[in-house]
Design an enzyme around this catalytic site. Structure first.
Site, PDB file in Angstrom:
ATOM      1  N   SER A 113       0.804  -1.219   0.000  1.00 57.13           N
ATOM      2  CA  SER A 113       0.000   0.000   0.000  1.00 57.13           C
ATOM      3  C   SER A 113       0.839   1.271   0.000  1.00 57.13           C
ATOM      4  CB  SER A 113      -0.966  -0.031   1.178  1.00 57.13           C
ATOM      5  OG  SER A 113      -1.927   0.969   1.030  1.00 57.13           O
ATOM      6  N   HIS A 114       0.725   2.064   1.066  1.00 54.88           N
ATOM      7  CA  HIS A 114       1.388   3.365   1.082  1.00 54.88           C
ATOM      8  C   HIS A 114       2.860   3.260   1.482  1.00 54.88           C
ATOM      9  CE1 HIS A 114      -0.236   2.365   5.004  1.00 54.88           C
ATOM     10  NE2 HIS A 114       0.785   3.022   5.514  1.00 54.88           N
ATOM     11  N   ASP A 277      -2.810   6.465  -3.414  1.00 54.96           N
ATOM     12  CA  ASP A 277      -1.668   5.767  -2.814  1.00 54.96           C
ATOM     13  C   ASP A 277      -1.166   4.614  -3.686  1.00 54.96           C
ATOM     14  OD1 ASP A 277      -3.681   3.921  -2.398  1.00 54.96           O
ATOM     15  OD2 ASP A 277      -2.878   3.272  -0.467  1.00 54.96           O
ATOM     16  N   ASP A 279      -1.511   1.337  -3.886  1.00 54.42           N
ATOM     17  CA  ASP A 279      -2.426   0.352  -4.475  1.00 54.42           C
ATOM     18  C   ASP A 279      -3.775   0.946  -4.874  1.00 54.42           C
ATOM     19  OD1 ASP A 279      -2.968   0.735  -1.758  1.00 54.42           O
ATOM     20  OD2 ASP A 279      -3.901  -1.235  -1.554  1.00 54.42           O
ATOM     21  N   ASP A 281      -6.195   2.565  -3.245  1.00 49.99           N
ATOM     22  CA  ASP A 281      -7.426   2.533  -2.449  1.00 49.99           C
ATOM     23  C   ASP A 281      -7.629   3.795  -1.617  1.00 49.99           C
ATOM     24  OD1 ASP A 281      -5.420   1.943  -0.644  1.00 49.99           O
ATOM     25  OD2 ASP A 281      -6.308   0.063   0.076  1.00 49.99           O
ATOM     26  N   ARG A 282      -6.639   4.686  -1.601  1.00 44.92           N
ATOM     27  CA  ARG A 282      -6.820   5.906  -0.813  1.00 44.92           C
ATOM     28  C   ARG A 282      -6.826   7.134  -1.699  1.00 44.92           C
ATOM     29  NH1 ARG A 282      -3.524   5.767   4.500  1.00 44.92           N
ATOM     30  NH2 ARG A 282      -3.153   3.535   4.675  1.00 44.92           N
ATOM     31  N   LYS A 376     -11.730   0.207   0.112  1.00 42.91           N
ATOM     32  CA  LYS A 376     -11.742   1.636  -0.109  1.00 42.91           C
ATOM     33  C   LYS A 376     -11.276   1.896  -1.535  1.00 42.91           C
ATOM     34  CE  LYS A 376      -7.509   1.966   2.690  1.00 42.91           C
ATOM     35  NZ  LYS A 376      -7.414   0.756   3.512  1.00 42.91           N
TER      36      LYS A 376
HETATM   37  C1  VG1 Z   1      -3.169   2.494   8.243  1.00 43.09           C
HETATM   38  C2  VG1 Z   1      -4.332   3.450   8.418  1.00 43.09           C
HETATM   39  C3  VG1 Z   1      -5.635   2.676   8.415  1.00 43.09           C
HETATM   40  C4  VG1 Z   1      -5.720   1.833   7.135  1.00 43.09           C
HETATM   41  C5  VG1 Z   1      -4.499   0.937   7.012  1.00 43.09           C
HETATM   42  C6  VG1 Z   1      -4.478   0.135   5.729  1.00 43.09           C
HETATM   43  O1  VG1 Z   1      -3.151   1.593   9.326  1.00 43.09           O
HETATM   44  O2  VG1 Z   1      -4.217   4.192   9.605  1.00 43.09           O
HETATM   45  O3  VG1 Z   1      -6.714   3.573   8.501  1.00 43.09           O
HETATM   46  O4  VG1 Z   1      -6.879   1.039   7.148  1.00 43.09           O
HETATM   47  O5  VG1 Z   1      -3.324   1.747   7.043  1.00 43.09           O
HETATM   48  O6  VG1 Z   1      -4.555   0.977   4.621  1.00 43.09           O
HETATM   49  P1  VG1 Z   1      -2.204   1.765  10.583  1.00 43.09           P
HETATM   50  O7  VG1 Z   1      -2.420   0.527  11.403  1.00 43.09           O
HETATM   51  O8  VG1 Z   1      -0.815   1.939  10.060  1.00 43.09           O
HETATM   52  O9  VG1 Z   1      -2.679   3.005  11.286  1.00 43.09           O
HETATM   53  V1  VG1 Z   1      -3.874   0.510   3.134  1.00 43.09           V
HETATM   54  O10 VG1 Z   1      -3.934   1.840   2.053  1.00 43.09           O
HETATM   55  O11 VG1 Z   1      -2.440  -0.003   3.623  1.00 43.09           O
HETATM   56  O12 VG1 Z   1      -4.905  -0.738   2.655  1.00 43.09           O
HETATM   57 CO    CO Z   2      -3.632   1.435   0.138  1.00 40.11          CO
END
Ligand code: VG1
Ligand code: CO
Length: 541
Positions: A113-114, A277, A279, A281-282, A376
């Protein structure tokens, strides 16, 4: 089909309750590591035989190799079919859509993801279930249990399949289908939104800048925003997915998407700005001269949902993660619809959407979505905003100003302290937990605590109970701070401090200024400076 059975051993990978495994790329590239986890997924879901899986990733380093491994292992375990995005690409929302549309049993999404990518970055594997959403607790617990007892994995020693060619081949009993990763997703978006109105808006000179951050949404955004909706060519920037995201950090917030913020706050800002981001989804939403916090964006989408054809009949309800601001709750109460508060992470929304308790949901971390899929969806949020702008013929700044005048403004910010020593972070949380019973009535930063607790959640659909989801401290006058440790980092601990204050009178302040007493209260109560050794957060969003 001939396959090899290779001995392996338990590797303590995915934690129960997390919907995937995230590690450094180096760890994932160790011989047998990815294989070990994929076999654990098959074992945790009662085998892959006869099942159909969607497979794709965000294009980061090791994506294509990992897909070849997943396909070989699906074939060795007699999966019926694997459906793969061309060149190994699928955004998370597009994968969720495909799982649902094709009636697949599940999906494997290769992404961290990010988190940054590349040989020195991070890699990840997420498993999604047949409804298209992240594996719920019961499934991730079963996968984790499998990682603890694994002794061998099966893999077919075949040649690589050609990921660049759309079409179907087979490996033993397994059909291997390479598909256009964009077409089905783009068709879904055209079903949901008023593309004609958005196209007309671009025809009249409306301008947009979409920063794909060198990640997976680039091709989707170009196809939909530029080719189908008529945004000027070049409106999508950083639109070619790269292995290491152009050495960037594909997290759409004001720090990592600063280049976009600078343009949007500058003299020649376009009408609308957005970023997505790794992947896809954000989302980050901006107007000319304004950054819309994700919590406010969710509230604005809910308040304006009937502008969008798919939601013209109204919403069944809304949901937000606990640390997300209460702005959307205020809209729900005005609309007379239910609102739910869930733990962080998208998997908790799935049951609510499956049971039609909610239509829209979102998180403060820039994830917004609806029941069109079970993830998302970054580009969906952008199209939702464009549809509202086209319908209301108004600017982002004006829409937010109207919103705050109607519902009040939930000033909001998240402060992240990254790479904190694990012991120090755990110590801070333990200290707060110990203090919980005695905080009420005490004053921090000039604010009096009214109540405090550690958030837990009872799922109204399946009855499951989830505890330890963040420490909440509420203050007189409707302010709140929340402390939680991130579950997605790979190095040290990340402390997230979520700050919020409702104001119904003074609407135009800078968020950090409006929140200064809550920030001070949070620092005092959690002894952030002394315990983390930091004088300021690494990321303010
Ligand atoms: C983070 C965000 C959370 C989100 C998660 C996965 O988690 O705060 O809101 O659902 O990433 O997003 P954390 O535990 O680091 O706070 V993604 O874009 O990685 O699917
Ligand atoms: Co993501």
């Amino acid at each position: 089909m001939r396959f090899d059975t290779i001995p392996t051993r338990p590797i303590d990978g995915q934690k129960p309750g997390t919907s995937g495994l995230r590690k450094t790329t180096q760890v994932f590239k160790q011989p047998g590591f990815l294989e070990n986890f994929i076999q654990s997924i098959w074992d945790g879901i009662d085998g892959a035989a006869g099942k159909t899986f969607v497979v794709g990733g965000d294009g980061r380093h090791f994506n294509a190799e990992a897909i070849q491994t997943v396909v070989r292992m699906a074939a060795a375990s007699s999966a019926a079919r694997v459906i793969i995005g061309q060149n190994g690409l699928l955004s998370t929302p597009a994968a969720s859509n495909l799982i649902r549309k094709r009636g697949a049993d599940g999906g494997i999404i290769l992404s961290a993801s990010h988190n940054p990518g590349g040989p020195d970055g991070d890699f990840g594997v997420k498993y999604n279930i047949a409804n298209g959403g992240p594996a719920p607790e019961a499934v991730s617990t079963a996968i984790y249990a499998a990682t603890q007892v694994i002794s061998e994995y099966k893999i077919a020693p075949t040649n690589d399949i050609d990921l660049s060619q759309i079409g179907e081949t087979s490996l033993g009993q397994t059909a291997v289908e390479v598909i256009d990763p964009i077409a089905d997703y783009a068709a879904l978006m055209a079903d949901l939104f008023d593309f004609t109105a958005i196209r007309d808006m671009f025809t009249t000179g409306f301008t947009l800048r979409f920063d794909a951050m060198h990640a997976v949404t680039g091709p989707y955004a170009k196809a939909i925003l530029e080719d189908q909706l008529g945004a000027q060519p070049g409106s999508v920037v950083n639109g070619t997915p790269s292995e290491d995201f152009g050495k960037g950090h594909p997290d759409p917030n004001p720090i990592w998407a600063k280049a976009l913020v600078d343009v949007m706050m500058g003299e020649d800002a376009p009408d609308f700005g957005a970023a997505s981001d790794g992947d896809g989804d954000r989302n980050m939403i901006m107007g000319r001269g304004i950054y819309v916090t994700p919590s406010d964006s969710l509230a604005a989408l809910a308040a304006n949902a009937t502008c969008v054809p798919a939601y013209a009949g109204g919403l069944s309800g809304v949901a937000r993660s606990m640390p997300t601001s209460a702005a959307v709750d205020r809209v729900a109460s005005a609309l007379g619809i239910q609102s739910h508060e869930t733990p962080t992470g998208w998997k908790f929304f799935g049951n609510l959407m499956d049971a039609d308790h909610v239509t829209l949901c979102g998180e403060e971390s820039a994830g917004t979505g609806s029941n069109h899929i079970r993830e998302k969806d970054g580009l969906w949020a952008v199209l939702f905003w464009l549809n509202i702008l086209a319908h209301r013929k108004s600017s982002v700044a004006k829409i937010m100003q109207d919103h705050w005048e109607t519902y009040g403004r939930n000033y909001y910010s998240r402060h992240d302290y990254e790479g904190v020593e694990v012991e120090a972070a755990n110590g801070l949380m333990a200290m707060l937990r110990a203090q919980l019973p005695k905080l009420a009535g005490q004053t921090f930063g000039g604010l009096v605590v009214t109540k405090s607790d550690e958030f837990s959640y009872d799922d109204p659909v399946d009855g499951s109970h989830t505890s330890g989801q963040g420490i909440r401290i509420f203050f007189e006058g409707g302010a709140r701070c929340v402390f939680r440790l991130s579950g997605t980092g790979t190095v040290g601990a990340t402390l997230r401090v979520y700050l919020e204050r409702l104001d119904t009178e003074v609407l135009g302040l800078d968020a950090q200024e409006a929140l200064s007493s809550v920030i001070q209260a949070a620092n005092e109560v959690a002894e952030i400076m002394t315990r983390t050794g930091r004088s300021a957060p690494d990321v303010i969003s």
